[in-house]
Scaffold this motif. Structure first.
Motif, PDB file in Angstrom:
ATOM      1  N   PRO A 188      -9.312  -2.235   0.885  1.00 47.42           N
ATOM      2  CA  PRO A 188      -9.761  -2.865  -0.362  1.00 47.42           C
ATOM      3  C   PRO A 188      -8.722  -3.751  -1.045  1.00 47.42           C
ATOM      4  CG  PRO A 188      -9.181  -0.587  -0.780  1.00 47.42           C
ATOM      5  CD  PRO A 188      -9.019  -0.804   0.692  1.00 47.42           C
ATOM      6  N   ASN A 189      -7.560  -3.922  -0.426  1.00 48.35           N
ATOM      7  CA  ASN A 189      -6.506  -4.714  -1.071  1.00 48.35           C
ATOM      8  C   ASN A 189      -6.901  -6.187  -1.111  1.00 48.35           C
ATOM      9  OD1 ASN A 189      -4.132  -5.799  -2.061  1.00 48.35           O
ATOM     10  ND2 ASN A 189      -2.823  -4.484  -0.821  1.00 48.35           N
ATOM     11  N   GLN A 231      -4.758   0.378  -8.240  1.00 48.03           N
ATOM     12  CA  GLN A 231      -6.101   0.804  -7.857  1.00 48.03           C
ATOM     13  C   GLN A 231      -6.018   2.061  -6.988  1.00 48.03           C
ATOM     14  OE1 GLN A 231      -8.373  -2.161  -5.715  1.00 48.03           O
ATOM     15  NE2 GLN A 231      -9.901  -0.678  -5.034  1.00 48.03           N
ATOM     16  N   ASP A 232      -6.719   3.123  -7.412  1.00 49.94           N
ATOM     17  CA  ASP A 232      -6.820   4.326  -6.594  1.00 49.94           C
ATOM     18  C   ASP A 232      -7.812   4.083  -5.462  1.00 49.94           C
ATOM     19  OD1 ASP A 232      -5.045   5.738  -8.208  1.00 49.94           O
ATOM     20  OD2 ASP A 232      -6.637   6.392  -9.565  1.00 49.94           O
ATOM     21  N   THR A 260      -3.639  14.723  -0.524  1.00 56.79           N
ATOM     22  CA  THR A 260      -3.166  13.384  -0.187  1.00 56.79           C
ATOM     23  C   THR A 260      -3.895  12.359  -1.042  1.00 56.79           C
ATOM     24  OG1 THR A 260      -2.899  14.105   2.109  1.00 56.79           O
ATOM     25  CG2 THR A 260      -2.752  11.747   1.689  1.00 56.79           C
ATOM     26  N   GLU A 261      -3.160  11.374  -1.522  1.00 54.75           N
ATOM     27  CA  GLU A 261      -3.776  10.288  -2.272  1.00 54.75           C
ATOM     28  C   GLU A 261      -3.199   8.959  -1.815  1.00 54.75           C
ATOM     29  OE1 GLU A 261      -2.932  11.384  -6.271  1.00 54.75           O
ATOM     30  OE2 GLU A 261      -0.878  10.625  -6.235  1.00 54.75           O
ATOM     31  N   GLY A 262      -4.071   7.959  -1.781  1.00 53.22           N
ATOM     32  CA  GLY A 262      -3.645   6.613  -1.422  1.00 53.22           C
ATOM     33  C   GLY A 262      -4.009   5.650  -2.534  1.00 53.22           C
ATOM     34  N   GLU A 298       0.852  -1.187   0.000  1.00 50.51           N
ATOM     35  CA  GLU A 298       0.000   0.000   0.000  1.00 50.51           C
ATOM     36  C   GLU A 298       0.895   1.247   0.000  1.00 50.51           C
ATOM     37  OE1 GLU A 298      -2.091  -3.366   1.767  1.00 50.51           O
ATOM     38  OE2 GLU A 298      -0.616  -2.148   2.858  1.00 50.51           O
ATOM     39  N   ILE A 299       0.448   2.294  -0.682  1.00 48.27           N
ATOM     40  CA  ILE A 299       1.221   3.527  -0.777  1.00 48.27           C
ATOM     41  C   ILE A 299       0.297   4.723  -0.588  1.00 48.27           C
ATOM     42  CG2 ILE A 299       2.621   4.999  -2.298  1.00 48.27           C
ATOM     43  CD1 ILE A 299       3.629   2.498  -3.688  1.00 48.27           C
TER      44      ILE A 299
END
Length: 211
Positions: free
Chosen positions: A195-196, A150-151, A127-129, A98-99
């Motif tokens: 959601p991973n 996946q965003d 911020t975005e993950g 995850e990032i």
């Protein structure tokens, strides 16, 4: 957390005592990193009777979580007084990633005027993950699989800060302060992971040992 040396069988839990034998229930190697790069500038300026202490800055940040998980022989077993009870089959091994990353712009001005000092600030953060492209090689009870990038979220926040200090004593020993500030939760990989699909999971069955 690595498996014990010289193990020969999967994890077995005796339900009557809670004693584990065989391999550990799973082994994993997890590491997390967070990079932050920032810079700023400070300007002192006098305009008439107003003294300004202006500060502005920028920050870039990036966080990563990487977790490799495996289950010895892909199964965990339970027994009751030595009699077989359940077997759980896992989709191991997996390598879950995850990032999150983002940018911050902030500006602040401390304005001194007579006995008053005003603190005025504004902070903007984007911020975005996301889940990078990842996959798993497959194991005893799972086939190889892959997942595209996946965003997960993209946030924009604007946080103001307002403060005032009144020095009503000629000796500067007593000051009255008031302020307002808004703060947002800092993002982390915990917000990205739900959601991973490339995580460790299993299915439990009743274990009937015909032998």
């Amino acid at each position: 957390l690595n498996l014990q040396p010289d193990i020969t069988g999967p994890n077995v839990v005796e339900l009557s005592t809670g004693v584990n034998s065989g391999a550990a229930s799973q082994n994993y190697d997890q590491w997390r990193t967070r990079l932050a790069i920032d810079g700023g500038i400070t300007i002192f300026k006098r305009t008439g009777q107003f003294n300004h202490d202006i500060k502005a800055g920028y920050q870039y940040f990036r966080g990563l979580s990487d977790s490799i998980q495996d289950v010895f022989e892909g199964i965990n077993l339970t027994v009751l007084s030595g009699a077989s009870q359940t077997v759980t089959q896992y989709n191991s091994p997996v390598d879950e990633e995850e990032i999150f990353r983002g940018s911050v712009l902030h500006v602040q001005d401390n304005v001194a005027f007579g006995r008053f000092t005003f603190n005025l600030g504004l902070r903007f953060e984007h911020t975005e993950g996301f889940l990078p492209e990842q996959g798993a090689p497959g194991g005893p009870f799972s086939s190889p699989r892959s997942f595209p990038e996946q965003d997960v979220f993209s946030w924009n926040t604007l946080a103001p800060r307002i403060g005032v200090i009144f020095d009503h004593s000629p000796t500067h020993r007593i000051a009255v302060k008031a302020g307002y500030a808004r703060y947002y939760h800092a993002a982390g990989t915990g917000y990205v992971s739900p959601p991973n699909q490339n995580n460790l999971g299993g299915t439990t069955f009743t274990w009937v040992d015909l032998n």
